[in-house]
Design a protein around this motif. Sequence first.
Motif, short mmCIF file in Angstrom:
data_model
loop_
_atom_site.label_atom_id
_atom_site.label_comp_id
_atom_site.label_asym_id
_atom_site.label_seq_id
_atom_site.Cartn_x
_atom_site.Cartn_y
_atom_site.Cartn_z
N LEU A 10 0.99 -1.41 -0.03
CA LEU A 10 0.09 0.02 -0.10
C LEU A 10 0.57 1.50 -0.09
O LEU A 10 1.88 1.42 0.48
N ASP A 11 -0.33 2.39 -1.32
CA ASP A 11 1.17 3.72 -0.65
C ASP A 11 0.41 4.54 0.64
O ASP A 11 -1.21 4.07 -0.15
N LEU A 12 0.56 5.75 0.58
CA LEU A 12 -0.25 6.71 1.27
C LEU A 12 -0.79 7.18 0.43
O LEU A 12 -0.42 7.49 -0.56
N GLY A 13 -2.35 7.43 0.71
CA GLY A 13 -2.94 7.90 -0.90
C GLY A 13 -3.36 9.48 0.14
O GLY A 13 -4.11 9.76 1.13
N PRO A 14 -4.37 9.64 -1.23
CA PRO A 14 -5.19 11.71 -1.01
C PRO A 14 -6.62 11.61 -0.24
O PRO A 14 -6.86 12.30 0.19
N ILE A 15 -6.82 10.43 0.02
CA ILE A 15 -8.32 10.05 0.73
C ILE A 15 -8.84 8.63 1.46
O ILE A 15 -8.53 7.54 1.09
N PRO A 16 -9.52 8.81 2.43
CA PRO A 16 -10.38 7.36 3.06
C PRO A 16 -10.12 6.36 1.70
O PRO A 16 -10.88 7.34 0.79
N ASP A 17 -10.23 5.18 2.47
CA ASP A 17 -10.59 4.23 1.30
C ASP A 17 -10.95 3.19 2.02
O ASP A 17 -11.46 3.34 3.21
N PHE A 18 -11.93 2.23 1.70
CA PHE A 18 -12.75 1.34 2.29
C PHE A 18 -11.94 0.03 1.67
O PHE A 18 -13.45 -1.12 2.00
#
Length: 195
Positions: A106-114
């Motif tokens: 996983l890369d850090l991303g810009p928005i919350p995910d689920f």
Amino acid sequence: MLKISFLIDSNTLPKGGASIGAAVAIKHPTFLLNDKTHPHQDDPDYAVPVPSGENVRIYIQEANYGSTGGIAPNGIIVRRFNDVPLTDAIMNDARQRPIDIPNFDLDLGPIPDFIGYNTEETPKWTQTPPSWAWPNMPLIDQDLRAGWTPTYVPYVTFNASKLVSGLLEYGVVFALTRDGANVQYFYFDPFLKIG
């Protein structure tokens, strides 16, 4: 590093399978190469060139950025190499296999995910289900969990062989969740030209 981002419009997908064993085949999607458009990005038979030993990262991105679905690659199928069917024995032999064992990260991303990976499981080579268009081919997949997670962008990564070169026919399995609880599975068939 070579980054391949496949663009999926989740609004146009058929109903997916309820498990990885029931994944639904879809047509080869458009892709970006190193975050740029490519002259062959819509050609399903184009083999992306990969230098020997190069690290490859595969992302699945939502083409329709307005979607609230979570999407992640969670399997790699290796079908044929230089027109020879691949087996578990070949894929477990570092002298013969075209790619090493994929890793899901996983890369850090810009928005919350689920949607995210079950990091307590170590993936191993198994076989595709007999009901798939490519039955009994080597498959490695990572369990997923649906539920609100920190902001991450999932991907699968592997290294191209330094010992063998040629055309790899492979498949990418990915999962989609729209509600953070139910997951649907799909797969498609791109190509790599190694070496």
